[in-house]
Design a protein around this motif. Structure first.
Motif, mmCIF file in Angstrom:
data_model
loop_
_atom_site.group_PDB
_atom_site.id
_atom_site.type_symbol
_atom_site.label_atom_id
_atom_site.label_comp_id
_atom_site.label_asym_id
_atom_site.label_seq_id
_atom_site.Cartn_x
_atom_site.Cartn_y
_atom_site.Cartn_z
ATOM 1 N N LEU A 77 8.799 0.532 2.165
ATOM 2 C CA LEU A 77 9.224 -0.134 0.935
ATOM 3 C C LEU A 77 9.704 -1.561 1.187
ATOM 4 O O LEU A 77 9.869 -2.323 0.235
ATOM 5 C CB LEU A 77 10.350 0.667 0.268
ATOM 6 C CG LEU A 77 9.981 2.070 -0.210
ATOM 7 C CD1 LEU A 77 11.182 2.737 -0.873
ATOM 8 C CD2 LEU A 77 8.795 2.039 -1.169
ATOM 9 N N TYR A 78 9.931 -1.902 2.435
ATOM 10 C CA TYR A 78 10.391 -3.232 2.856
ATOM 11 C C TYR A 78 11.667 -3.654 2.122
ATOM 12 O O TYR A 78 11.784 -4.741 1.552
ATOM 13 C CB TYR A 78 9.301 -4.287 2.679
ATOM 14 C CG TYR A 78 9.580 -5.552 3.484
ATOM 15 C CD1 TYR A 78 9.784 -5.490 4.859
ATOM 16 C CD2 TYR A 78 9.668 -6.791 2.862
ATOM 17 C CE1 TYR A 78 10.070 -6.635 5.587
ATOM 18 C CE2 TYR A 78 9.934 -7.945 3.580
ATOM 19 C CZ TYR A 78 10.149 -7.860 4.948
ATOM 20 O OH TYR A 78 10.424 -8.989 5.677
ATOM 21 N N PRO A 104 3.312 9.274 -5.257
ATOM 22 C CA PRO A 104 3.944 8.372 -4.278
ATOM 23 C C PRO A 104 4.290 7.017 -4.883
ATOM 24 O O PRO A 104 3.526 6.463 -5.684
ATOM 25 C CB PRO A 104 2.888 8.250 -3.183
ATOM 26 C CG PRO A 104 2.099 9.525 -3.274
ATOM 27 C CD PRO A 104 2.045 9.847 -4.735
ATOM 28 N N LEU A 105 5.455 6.505 -4.496
ATOM 29 C CA LEU A 105 5.878 5.183 -4.965
ATOM 30 C C LEU A 105 4.887 4.102 -4.564
ATOM 31 O O LEU A 105 4.654 3.137 -5.294
ATOM 32 C CB LEU A 105 7.246 4.830 -4.363
ATOM 33 C CG LEU A 105 8.507 5.426 -4.972
ATOM 34 C CD1 LEU A 105 9.720 4.951 -4.193
ATOM 35 C CD2 LEU A 105 8.635 5.065 -6.436
ATOM 36 N N VAL A 106 4.339 4.249 -3.369
ATOM 37 C CA VAL A 106 3.437 3.243 -2.823
ATOM 38 C C VAL A 106 2.470 3.937 -1.892
ATOM 39 O O VAL A 106 2.811 4.928 -1.242
ATOM 40 C CB VAL A 106 4.237 2.149 -2.065
ATOM 41 C CG1 VAL A 106 4.983 2.733 -0.875
ATOM 42 C CG2 VAL A 106 3.342 1.003 -1.617
ATOM 43 N N GLU A 111 -0.810 0.377 1.786
ATOM 44 C CA GLU A 111 -0.337 -0.831 1.115
ATOM 45 C C GLU A 111 1.044 -1.223 1.635
ATOM 46 O O GLU A 111 1.338 -2.414 1.838
ATOM 47 C CB GLU A 111 -0.289 -0.601 -0.394
ATOM 48 C CG GLU A 111 -1.663 -0.420 -1.030
ATOM 49 C CD GLU A 111 -1.562 -0.089 -2.511
ATOM 50 O OE1 GLU A 111 -0.423 -0.090 -3.047
ATOM 51 O OE2 GLU A 111 -2.601 0.167 -3.136
ATOM 52 N N GLY A 112 1.901 -0.227 1.820
ATOM 53 C CA GLY A 112 3.220 -0.522 2.366
ATOM 54 C C GLY A 112 3.139 -1.107 3.758
ATOM 55 O O GLY A 112 3.870 -2.050 4.099
ATOM 56 N N LEU A 113 2.243 -0.558 4.574
ATOM 57 C CA LEU A 113 2.074 -1.066 5.929
ATOM 58 C C LEU A 113 1.550 -2.494 5.919
ATOM 59 O O LEU A 113 2.014 -3.348 6.682
ATOM 60 C CB LEU A 113 1.136 -0.147 6.709
ATOM 61 C CG LEU A 113 0.841 -0.536 8.159
ATOM 62 C CD1 LEU A 113 2.125 -0.566 8.977
ATOM 63 C CD2 LEU A 113 -0.163 0.438 8.777
#
Length: 463
Positions: free
Chosen positions: A346-347, A439-441, A445-447
């Motif tokens: 999520l950064y 899933p939120l993300v 894509e998160g990576l």
């Protein structure tokens, strides 16, 4: 010398307590003192779960002292002012205190020494009370502390542990020293329903059971989320109801790979303490900055709230977050996974996660909590700062049948086997029947977002 004061802080026990032993050897009477420090409350660290556990510890400590003819004196207010006041009331010559590592603890020691010396009272600070090896005992030639665990552990392992001390048989407290009632967890609100009981008696029972039937399987089972083969002794280490020196001695006496793996975890705790002792600002600032442009509580509020509530759409992450809320404790593998997910996938700024953990964790320790969060965020002592833990891969490895997820995420209780880790892949009607979010993300894509932020596309996600 007739009277000494022993200031208890995060060392709430009678067994293996060097300050208490030294005070009893040097004085006819001793005042065992605990100050409910208003600075801790003012700084926001008086979390309900820890207050409840602390109340249990103080009640047990008072009972132990009364069995030996003494009692615990409890005061509230500024810790320096209260210690000086009690020392004056008791006409004490000395005050004994365990060394600690946080910036606040170091400042408290300086203030105490200055104030007591002005009154002609000596302050004795004792090492290896809250650590197995004193933070300053081992250090590389070129620095004041070790920044990497492996060489630290080599030196730590060769350090000769002091002998453990028995509990005193008799404690005589002078008459006329007033005390507030010992705190109770009754009336506290906001507690985790499954919060464990505190106190030295409970800690020693748990330690005995762990040495008898748990430690042998620790090496192979400590990452098993459902099996929960951990010792669960971390709250007792945090409040000092168990001595880390005694734990090392007794684990080594038990012997075997499990004991060796457990001792290594005690060393990790000491490692973080020596880092924080040398770099107190690491409690709030990056130990090794990556110049991150973290998402904040303002820019990522919905994602952060979903993470806190255990509604991220990644079952193993959600299970761990719900365990935290229910028990005030989380399996160590879960701590790694949830921290990696928040900071890397999520950064989000690691301080957001560290603060939430401190709000709930009964073992919420400034050194361990903050520096473990920095380790996972890649701003701490990890030699691979850009590693990312894949929650699906990790779940299949450490919760292969999904039993841990089904325990804590009842919405998925009817999903059999490892399919529970990827509910979004279930057939249409089966997926539609679940009251569980997507899933939120997407992990890829998160990576990608994290790699762009760190400008390190060459680093691959860890399995």
């Amino acid at each position: 010398m007739n009277v000494s004061v022993v200031l208890f802080t995060s060392d709430l026990r009678l067994h293996d307590h060097p300050p208490l032993r030294a005070a009893l050897e040097g004085a006819r009477e001793v005042v065992p003192l605990f100050v409910r420090d208003r600075a801790v409350t003012g700084a926001g660290f008086a979390a309900p779960n820890r207050l409840a556990f602390l109340a249990d510890c103080l009640h047990d400590l008072d009972e132990g002292l009364r069995e030996r003819g003494g009692r615990l004196v409890v005061r509230s207010g500024d810790v320096v002012a209260e210690v000086c006041r009690v020392a004056a009331e008791a006409d004490a010559d000395e005050v004994h205190l365990a060394a600690d590592v946080s910036a606040y603890a170091q400042l408290r020691e300086v203030r105490l020494r200055r104030a007591l010396e002005a009154e002609g009272v000596r302050l004795h600070v004792h090492d290896t009370v809250t650590s197995a090896v004193d933070p300053g005992a081992v250090a590389p030639a070129s620095s004041d502390h070790f920044a990497v665990f492996t060489p630290y552990f080599g030196h730590w392992s060769r350090w000769r542990q002091r002998d453990t001390l028995g509990a005193p048989r008799k404690v005589r407290v002078p008459d006329g020293i007033g005390s507030e009632p010992v705190p109770s967890r009754r009336g506290l609100s906001g507690l985790s329903p499954g919060l464990a009981a505190g106190g030295e008696t409970e800690g020693r029972k748990r330690l005995a059971a762990w040495l008898r039937s748990g430690i042998a399987g620790y090496e192979d089972g400590h990452d098993d989320l459902f099996g929960d083969a951990t010792s669960r002794l971390s709250p007792h280490l945090h409040f000092g109801t168990l001595s880390p020196v005694e734990l090392v001695h007794r684990a080594r006496a038990a012997g075997g790979p499990g004991a060796e793996a457990f001792v290594r975890q005690v060393a990790w705790r000491d490692f973080h303490r020596q880092v924080l002792a040398a770099r107190p600002d690491a409690a709030a600032a990056d130990y090794r900055t990556k110049r991150d442009r973290w998402r904040t509580e303002r820019t990522a509020s919905e994602d952060i709230e979903a993470w806190r509530e255990g509604r991220t759409g990644y079952p193993v992450v959600d299970a761990a977050m719900r365990q935290l809320r229910h028990e005030g404790w989380m399996h160590n593998r879960g701590r790694l996974l949830t921290a990696s997910f928040l900071t890397k996938t999520l950064y989000v700024d690691w301080r957001v996660g560290a603060r939430h953990f401190l709000d709930l964790l009964v073992d919420g320790d400034m050194a361990n909590n903050q520096l473990n969060w920095q380790w996972m965020a890649g701003t701490g002592t990890d030699s691979r700062p850009n590693r990312v833990l894949n929650p699906v891969t990790q779940a299949k490895r450490y919760d292969p049948d999904g039993a841990y997820v089904r325990r804590w995420v009842p919405e998925l209780a009817e999903v059999a086997g490892p399919a529970v880790h990827e509910p979004w892949k279930l057939p249409g009607l089966d997926r539609a029947a679940l009251d569980y979010p997507d899933p939120l993300v997407d992990l890829s894509e998160g990576l990608a977002r994290f790699r762009r932020a760190r400008e390190r596309d060459e680093n691959r996600a860890a399995p």
